[in-house]
Design a protein around this motif. Structure first.
Motif, short mmCIF file in Angstrom:
data_model
loop_
_atom_site.label_atom_id
_atom_site.label_comp_id
_atom_site.label_asym_id
_atom_site.label_seq_id
_atom_site.Cartn_x
_atom_site.Cartn_y
_atom_site.Cartn_z
N UNK A 1 -17.91 83.89 131.02
CA UNK A 1 -17.62 84.01 129.58
C UNK A 1 -17.41 82.64 128.96
N UNK A 2 -17.93 82.49 127.73
CA UNK A 2 -17.83 81.23 127.01
C UNK A 2 -17.23 81.48 125.63
N UNK A 3 -16.70 80.45 124.99
CA UNK A 3 -16.17 80.62 123.64
C UNK A 3 -17.24 81.11 122.68
N UNK A 4 -16.85 81.94 121.73
CA UNK A 4 -17.78 82.47 120.75
C UNK A 4 -17.29 83.77 120.18
N UNK A 5 -18.09 84.42 119.35
CA UNK A 5 -17.68 85.70 118.78
C UNK A 5 -17.37 86.71 119.88
N UNK A 6 -16.34 87.51 119.65
CA UNK A 6 -15.89 88.48 120.65
C UNK A 6 -16.68 89.77 120.48
N UNK A 7 -17.50 90.15 121.47
CA UNK A 7 -18.24 91.40 121.34
C UNK A 7 -17.31 92.61 121.38
N UNK A 8 -17.83 93.73 120.91
CA UNK A 8 -16.99 94.93 120.81
C UNK A 8 -16.40 95.31 122.16
N UNK A 9 -17.20 95.28 123.23
CA UNK A 9 -16.70 95.72 124.53
C UNK A 9 -15.53 94.84 124.98
N UNK A 10 -15.62 93.53 124.72
CA UNK A 10 -14.55 92.63 125.13
C UNK A 10 -13.30 92.87 124.30
N UNK A 11 -13.46 93.06 122.99
CA UNK A 11 -12.31 93.34 122.13
C UNK A 11 -11.64 94.65 122.55
N UNK A 12 -12.43 95.66 122.89
CA UNK A 12 -11.87 96.92 123.36
C UNK A 12 -11.10 96.74 124.66
N UNK A 13 -11.65 95.91 125.54
CA UNK A 13 -11.00 95.65 126.82
C UNK A 13 -9.67 94.93 126.62
N UNK A 14 -9.67 93.90 125.76
CA UNK A 14 -8.42 93.18 125.51
C UNK A 14 -7.37 94.11 124.89
N UNK B 1 0.91 91.13 135.94
CA UNK B 1 0.57 89.70 136.06
C UNK B 1 -0.93 89.48 136.02
N UNK B 2 -1.68 90.38 136.66
CA UNK B 2 -3.14 90.27 136.60
C UNK B 2 -3.65 90.53 135.19
N UNK B 3 -3.02 91.47 134.50
CA UNK B 3 -3.39 91.75 133.11
C UNK B 3 -3.19 90.51 132.25
N UNK B 4 -2.06 89.86 132.39
CA UNK B 4 -1.78 88.66 131.60
C UNK B 4 -2.79 87.57 131.93
N UNK B 5 -3.19 87.47 133.18
CA UNK B 5 -4.19 86.47 133.55
C UNK B 5 -5.48 86.63 132.78
N UNK B 6 -5.90 87.86 132.55
CA UNK B 6 -7.12 88.10 131.77
C UNK B 6 -6.86 87.87 130.28
N UNK B 7 -5.70 88.28 129.81
CA UNK B 7 -5.40 88.12 128.38
C UNK B 7 -5.22 86.67 127.98
N UNK B 8 -5.04 85.78 128.93
CA UNK B 8 -4.96 84.37 128.57
C UNK B 8 -6.31 83.82 128.12
N UNK B 9 -7.39 84.55 128.40
CA UNK B 9 -8.70 84.09 127.88
C UNK B 9 -8.73 84.12 126.37
N UNK B 10 -8.41 85.27 125.72
CA UNK B 10 -8.39 85.23 124.25
C UNK B 10 -7.11 84.66 123.67
N UNK B 11 -6.00 84.68 124.48
CA UNK B 11 -4.71 84.23 123.98
C UNK B 11 -4.18 83.11 124.89
N UNK B 12 -4.77 81.92 124.81
CA UNK B 12 -4.37 80.85 125.74
C UNK B 12 -2.95 80.34 125.51
N UNK B 13 -2.34 80.75 124.41
CA UNK B 13 -0.98 80.31 124.14
C UNK B 13 0.09 81.13 124.87
#
Length: 282
Positions: A227-240, A268-280
């Motif tokens: 995954x690279x920076x850019x517009x968030x596709x629907x499937x990714x937004x739904x997953x987040x 903890x694994x969930x947070x690891x993935x959510x740091x992709x859209x929410x690096x803060x």
């Protein structure tokens, strides 16, 4: 997971199978005189595929839920389950497929000991359908509530109770549904909460080791690989959105079963993935 805002029972008369459904609904769902369980099951099966949301949802689904809970349909549960499992993979209309999943949840909730030896076969049909259903609209102006995503989540949790050894497979199935790419639909009818609830329920299975409770994250890791920076596709937004809801469910637990044994590790694994859209995130 039926919601209160689904139910507006009795707003117009419907006569199907020789039954005045408005009268039955107003009388709090007595079994109509002279109609045995087999005929009831046949009529309900037909109603659950109807395009009319009053017929399908307000009358058919409500009657199925009430009469199954009362034990009125016990002799027909196996036959109903067979019909609904076939419908998942063979019926051309979305409302029929979606409500077949919901009907399977109702049947399984009554008790898999009443369902015969076919629950595994029902699961195979469900596993073929759920991650591959393309019409995941929550609501349609003409068809009413569809909720294939949410109804499938409810069925997944019911299958985990009926087939506890399948819990790791069901978690992977939910992850495949969550990350399915063949949609441009953003969930707007609390679908993310429905799947989060189901995953939490499956994680409560006593047979799950820590490793098995985490293995389904391989599906998510594969989905986001490269995954690279850019517009968030629907499937990714739904997953987040689903993962955010899952984190809340893991923290608070479910009212009827509490917090899963491996909730901290999964969160903890969930947070690891959510740091992709929410690096803060901390």
């Amino acid at each position: 997971m039926r919601r209160a805002y689904h139910r507006r029972v009795g707003n117009r008369g419907v006569d199907i199978g020789g039954i005045d459904w408005r009268t039955v609904a107003r009388a709090e769902w007595p079994v109509p005189d002279g109609i045995d369980a087999a005929r009831l099951a046949d009529v309900l099966a037909r109603m659950l595929a109807a395009a009319d949301p009053v017929v399908r949802d307000e009358y058919g689904c409500t009657a199925l839920t009430v009469w199954a809970r009362r034990g009125i349909l016990d002799s027909e549960l196996a036959r109903l389950g067979d019909a609904m499992a076939r419908r998942l993979t063979a019926h051309p209309e979305i409302q029929a497929r979606s409500f077949a999943a919901l009907a399977l949840r109702v049947v399984l909730t009554r008790g898999d000991d009443r369902c015969g030896d076919d629950v595994e076969g029902w699961y195979e049909s469900f596993a073929q359908w759920y991650p591959n259903e393309r019409d995941v609209r929550g609501h349609d102006p003409a068809l009413g509530w569809l909720h294939a995503f949410a109804h499938g989540a409810d069925a997944a949790a019911a299958f985990a109770t009926a087939l506890p050894e399948r819990a790791p497979d069901i978690l992977r199935l939910c992850a495949r549904r969550m990350t399915a790419r063949d949609t441009d639909i953003r969930y707007d009818q609390l679908e993310d909460a429905s799947l989060a609830r189901a995953i939490t329920a499956v994680l409560c299975a006593p047979t799950l080791t820590r490793a098995r409770a985490l293995a389904w994250f391989e599906v998510l890791d594969d989905a986001f690989a490269g995954a690279e920076p850019g517009p968030c596709p629907a499937w990714a937004a739904n997953t987040f959105a689903t993962l955010q809801s899952l984190h809340l469910h893991l923290t608070r637990g479910l009212g009827d079963s509490g917090v899963p044994r491996h909730a901290d590790a999964v969160a903890e694994r969930v947070v690891g993935i959510l740091r992709m859209p929410y690096p803060w995130l901390g």
